[in-house]
Motif scaffolding. Sequence first.
Motif, PDB file in Angstrom:
ATOM      1  N   ASP A 242       0.809  -1.217   0.000  1.00 45.96           N
ATOM      2  CA  ASP A 242       0.000   0.000   0.000  1.00 45.96           C
ATOM      3  C   ASP A 242       0.843   1.269   0.000  1.00 45.96           C
ATOM      4  N   SER A 243       1.855   1.282  -0.878  1.00 47.34           N
ATOM      5  CA  SER A 243       2.620   2.503  -1.020  1.00 47.34           C
ATOM      6  C   SER A 243       2.922   2.702  -2.498  1.00 47.34           C
ATOM      7  N   SER A 244       3.182   3.959  -2.857  1.00 49.25           N
ATOM      8  CA  SER A 244       3.359   4.259  -4.278  1.00 49.25           C
ATOM      9  C   SER A 244       4.672   3.675  -4.776  1.00 49.25           C
ATOM     10  N   ILE A 245       4.717   3.461  -6.091  1.00 45.22           N
ATOM     11  CA  ILE A 245       5.935   2.889  -6.687  1.00 45.22           C
ATOM     12  C   ILE A 245       6.412   3.787  -7.806  1.00 45.22           C
ATOM     13  N   ASN A 246       7.643   3.593  -8.155  1.00 42.85           N
ATOM     14  CA  ASN A 246       8.256   4.346  -9.241  1.00 42.85           C
ATOM     15  C   ASN A 246       7.788   3.731 -10.551  1.00 42.85           C
ATOM     16  N   PHE A 247       6.844   4.361 -11.197  1.00 41.88           N
ATOM     17  CA  PHE A 247       6.240   3.717 -12.358  1.00 41.88           C
ATOM     18  C   PHE A 247       7.238   3.563 -13.503  1.00 41.88           C
ATOM     19  N   LYS A 248       8.051   4.567 -13.678  1.00 35.12           N
ATOM     20  CA  LYS A 248       9.027   4.511 -14.775  1.00 35.12           C
ATOM     21  C   LYS A 248       9.927   3.286 -14.599  1.00 35.12           C
ATOM     22  N   ALA A 249      10.338   3.047 -13.359  1.00 33.67           N
ATOM     23  CA  ALA A 249      11.182   1.886 -13.090  1.00 33.67           C
ATOM     24  C   ALA A 249      10.410   0.594 -13.346  1.00 33.67           C
ATOM     25  N   LEU A 250       9.132   0.589 -12.995  1.00 29.29           N
ATOM     26  CA  LEU A 250       8.313  -0.607 -13.227  1.00 29.29           C
ATOM     27  C   LEU A 250       8.199  -0.885 -14.716  1.00 29.29           C
ATOM     28  N   GLU A 251       7.973   0.163 -15.456  1.00 31.42           N
ATOM     29  CA  GLU A 251       7.852   0.011 -16.902  1.00 31.42           C
ATOM     30  C   GLU A 251       9.153  -0.555 -17.480  1.00 31.42           C
ATOM     31  N   GLY A 252      10.277   0.002 -17.015  1.00 31.07           N
ATOM     32  CA  GLY A 252      11.581  -0.498 -17.472  1.00 31.07           C
ATOM     33  C   GLY A 252      11.789  -1.948 -17.089  1.00 31.07           C
ATOM     34  N   LEU A 253      11.333  -2.304 -15.924  1.00 30.05           N
ATOM     35  CA  LEU A 253      11.481  -3.686 -15.449  1.00 30.05           C
ATOM     36  C   LEU A 253      10.672  -4.641 -16.318  1.00 30.05           C
ATOM     37  N   VAL A 254       9.447  -4.233 -16.625  1.00 30.36           N
ATOM     38  CA  VAL A 254       8.582  -5.086 -17.448  1.00 30.36           C
ATOM     39  C   VAL A 254       9.194  -5.276 -18.833  1.00 30.36           C
ATOM     40  N   VAL A 255       9.762  -4.201 -19.369  1.00 29.94           N
ATOM     41  CA  VAL A 255      10.362  -4.267 -20.710  1.00 29.94           C
ATOM     42  C   VAL A 255      11.511  -5.268 -20.746  1.00 29.94           C
ATOM     43  N   ARG A 256      12.277  -5.341 -19.646  1.00 28.16           N
ATOM     44  CA  ARG A 256      13.421  -6.254 -19.680  1.00 28.16           C
ATOM     45  C   ARG A 256      13.136  -7.585 -18.966  1.00 28.16           C
ATOM     46  N   SER A 257      11.868  -7.912 -18.853  1.00 30.34           N
ATOM     47  CA  SER A 257      11.491  -9.202 -18.273  1.00 30.34           C
ATOM     48  C   SER A 257      10.681  -9.993 -19.286  1.00 30.34           C
ATOM     49  N   PRO A 258      11.360 -10.624 -20.228  1.00 30.73           N
ATOM     50  CA  PRO A 258      10.648 -11.296 -21.323  1.00 30.73           C
ATOM     51  C   PRO A 258       9.857 -12.518 -20.890  1.00 30.73           C
ATOM     52  N   PHE A 259      10.176 -13.042 -19.691  1.00 28.98           N
ATOM     53  CA  PHE A 259       9.492 -14.256 -19.250  1.00 28.98           C
ATOM     54  C   PHE A 259       8.302 -13.945 -18.350  1.00 28.98           C
ATOM     55  N   LEU A 260       8.003 -12.684 -18.202  1.00 30.16           N
ATOM     56  CA  LEU A 260       6.944 -12.281 -17.270  1.00 30.16           C
ATOM     57  C   LEU A 260       5.585 -12.779 -17.741  1.00 30.16           C
ATOM     58  N   GLU A 261       4.914 -13.558 -16.841  1.00 28.40           N
ATOM     59  CA  GLU A 261       3.577 -14.050 -17.160  1.00 28.40           C
ATOM     60  C   GLU A 261       2.522 -13.471 -16.236  1.00 28.40           C
ATOM     61  N   LYS A 262       2.924 -13.272 -14.951  1.00 32.40           N
ATOM     62  CA  LYS A 262       1.946 -12.758 -13.993  1.00 32.40           C
ATOM     63  C   LYS A 262       2.440 -11.443 -13.422  1.00 32.40           C
ATOM     64  N   LEU A 263       1.584 -10.430 -13.524  1.00 37.34           N
ATOM     65  CA  LEU A 263       1.909  -9.120 -12.987  1.00 37.34           C
ATOM     66  C   LEU A 263       0.702  -8.582 -12.241  1.00 37.34           C
ATOM     67  N   ARG A 264       0.852  -8.428 -10.926  1.00 38.34           N
ATOM     68  CA  ARG A 264      -0.273  -7.895 -10.141  1.00 38.34           C
ATOM     69  C   ARG A 264       0.166  -6.594  -9.497  1.00 38.34           C
TER      70      ARG A 264
END
Lengths: 624, 152
Positions: A242-264
Amino acid sequence: MREDNLEMSENVERYLQLDPRSAAISQPPSSSSSAAAFVSPANKSRNCNSPCPDHVLENVLENVLQFLTSKCDRNAVSLVCKSWWRVEAQTRFEVFIGNCYSLSPDRLTHRFKRVRSLVLKGKPRFADFNLMPPNWGAQFAPWVAATAKAYPWLEKVHLKRMFVTDDDLALLAESFPGFKELTLVCCEGFGTSGIAIVANKCRQLKVLDLIESEVTDGEVDWISCFPEGETQLKSLSFDCVDSSINFKALEGLVVRSPFLEKLRTNRFVSLDELHRLMVRAPQLTSLGTGSFSPEDVSQGEQEPDYAAAFRACKSLVCLSGFKEFTPEYLPAISPVCANLTSLNFSYANISPDMLKPIIRNCHNIRVFWALDSICDEGLQAVAATCKELRELRVFPFDPREDSEGPISEVGFQAISEGCRKLESILYFCQRMTNGALTAMSENCPDLTVFRLCIMGRHRPDHVTGKPMDEGFGAIVKNCKKLTRLAVSGLLTDEAFSYIGEYGKLIRTLTVGFAGDSDMALRYVLEGCPKLQKLEIRDSPFGDVGLRSGMHRYYNMRFLWMSSCTLSRGGCRDVAHDLSNVVVEVFGSDDDDDDDFTRDYVETLYMYRSLDGPRKDAPKFVTIL
Amino acid sequence: MEVSNSCSSFSSNSCHSESSVNLSLSLTFASTSPQRDTRQNWPPIKPLLRDTLKGRRIISHGDDTSLFVKVYMEGVPIGRKLDLCAFSGYESLLENLSHMFDTSIICGNRDRKNHVLTYQDKDGDWMMVGDIPWDMFLETVRRLKITRPERC
């Protein structure tokens, strides 16, 4: 044959106790031919240097047992003889501990030498509902300390209702270089700092799932702590953070996680931000949609095409989130409805009119969670379309006893008629009838989990005015696969006689504000041979009822009784007569010193243990 | 104390010791027992869910009540959050909003000069604020929007 195995597995601890020496075996874990170097007490007549037939057998056995994964099968195998016990211990890679206080960490590391995966559960379930004072225990610390030394190759840790600190997480991250999966369910005691360390140090991390846990805001940008470069991430769940996150970093993380299947994602991720993530990860199979509300309301001006983003996620089968949802955007999920197998609306105040156009297309839904804001009408819509439904959970939007209650036996019965394959149901309501329960028992024979919470305490059948005995009786009688049952409403001892008579497979039973006398408890303890977890609150069961289960308690995981009519003397007698069972008593407040002189027991929590009473019990807990 | 044997049956009336009085009290009044504090533990909902939903409805038990809703003005990208329970009625709501957005806001009459306040109800429909009694409004309101004058 199967039944025998299960029974034997329940005696496994007893077997262990018979030969304490066998717990002290130390073997180099990687070598399988080391059996030759080992002198077994059973082989005292042999003293050969070349591989003996026994040792050959052990080698063969080891190669065979590696394929056994079911813990029940393994427990059975380990009881065949000492040799099999040894080999099984060498080949068990996944260990499940249902109660962290049933044994010490040392016992674990002594018996099993090659553990790669650990599942550990701590507090009993009623702790979720403020029935247990804080700081009761279930600390992960001693476990991480012991496993850090014993299993440097540990890959997976799954904790439920444990107290985990940031230091624990740091030790975990530093001790296990090949660490792959961390799942924390209903845990507390840690914060974003601990998560940051795990993200940063565990370079092989595939799974980081924080589920229904309390995560303190350490004001650390933990998302940025994932290392640069491609990650191994398959699953990342932080919807409970229940705290805010660095969205830009999240976006970058998702981009470099090709095996990502579940994201909540959590509620701090807006709908437009979610859109950006979806566009970058169309391969997702499970999506937690965060707030599902746009950041700003610049209506119509360059609004992202949300429906297109959903349409592009062709593998999406599981949707959740909707934590602050805006109704007009709900239709955006329509393109994926036909593929959905799991839909969780339990944070969204969705009306029947909002639900109907969505659910109409959800032919393949197997799991559906919602608030009762969908009303009986919404449930009828579900029943009309969702023929593959296996699990239904309906939570109350307004969880007060005297609230209006938009759902009732009408929706319940509709579900039973439309969703014949139903296996698991959790239903909160204000009104119910025996007729509806009987109907479900006849329409849904595959039910294994039946949990009904009539929110008004002691409330009878609202049409006939009778107790709910017959309805629950029908459930236990007709649902022959039932393993978990939670009862509510006005119930007499008769209901419990039915449970004892027919509930032969029941492993978990939850009782609250029910029953008339100790007979009810006796029916259950004498009638249900598979009972493992019994949790009771606010029911008139006392010492006599407690004693009727003496033959059962060592074969159960735990018994919880709060606000019943137990006395300290009665509990002490039980503790005295059952040496392998730990009997804890405590009050609801941790500063209630008066309990010392009172004979009344507010809460009894007892469980079997191989290593005796725990040493970390707080002041307010008395171990008898 | 001989509580255990004499008081094992719920219907027994023959107990006189202090503990048994407590016992029968806690059983007669089926709500929380005297020893228990008033932390919410029934119905069995997890605190996470309970707290999340609490912000979206009224609890009229005399508890701490608050109802936060988002307020947007058309043309302004950033919205605000408002606790509707802080107001006694439409008048104080309008006054406050007018201050907040530094413009005059009215409800009810469609006016070419003033901003008009609308709200989204629990069915997702956008309605004019002021049509229904304040209490009912609080039950059904989900979001507020201040529209530009000419749009109305």
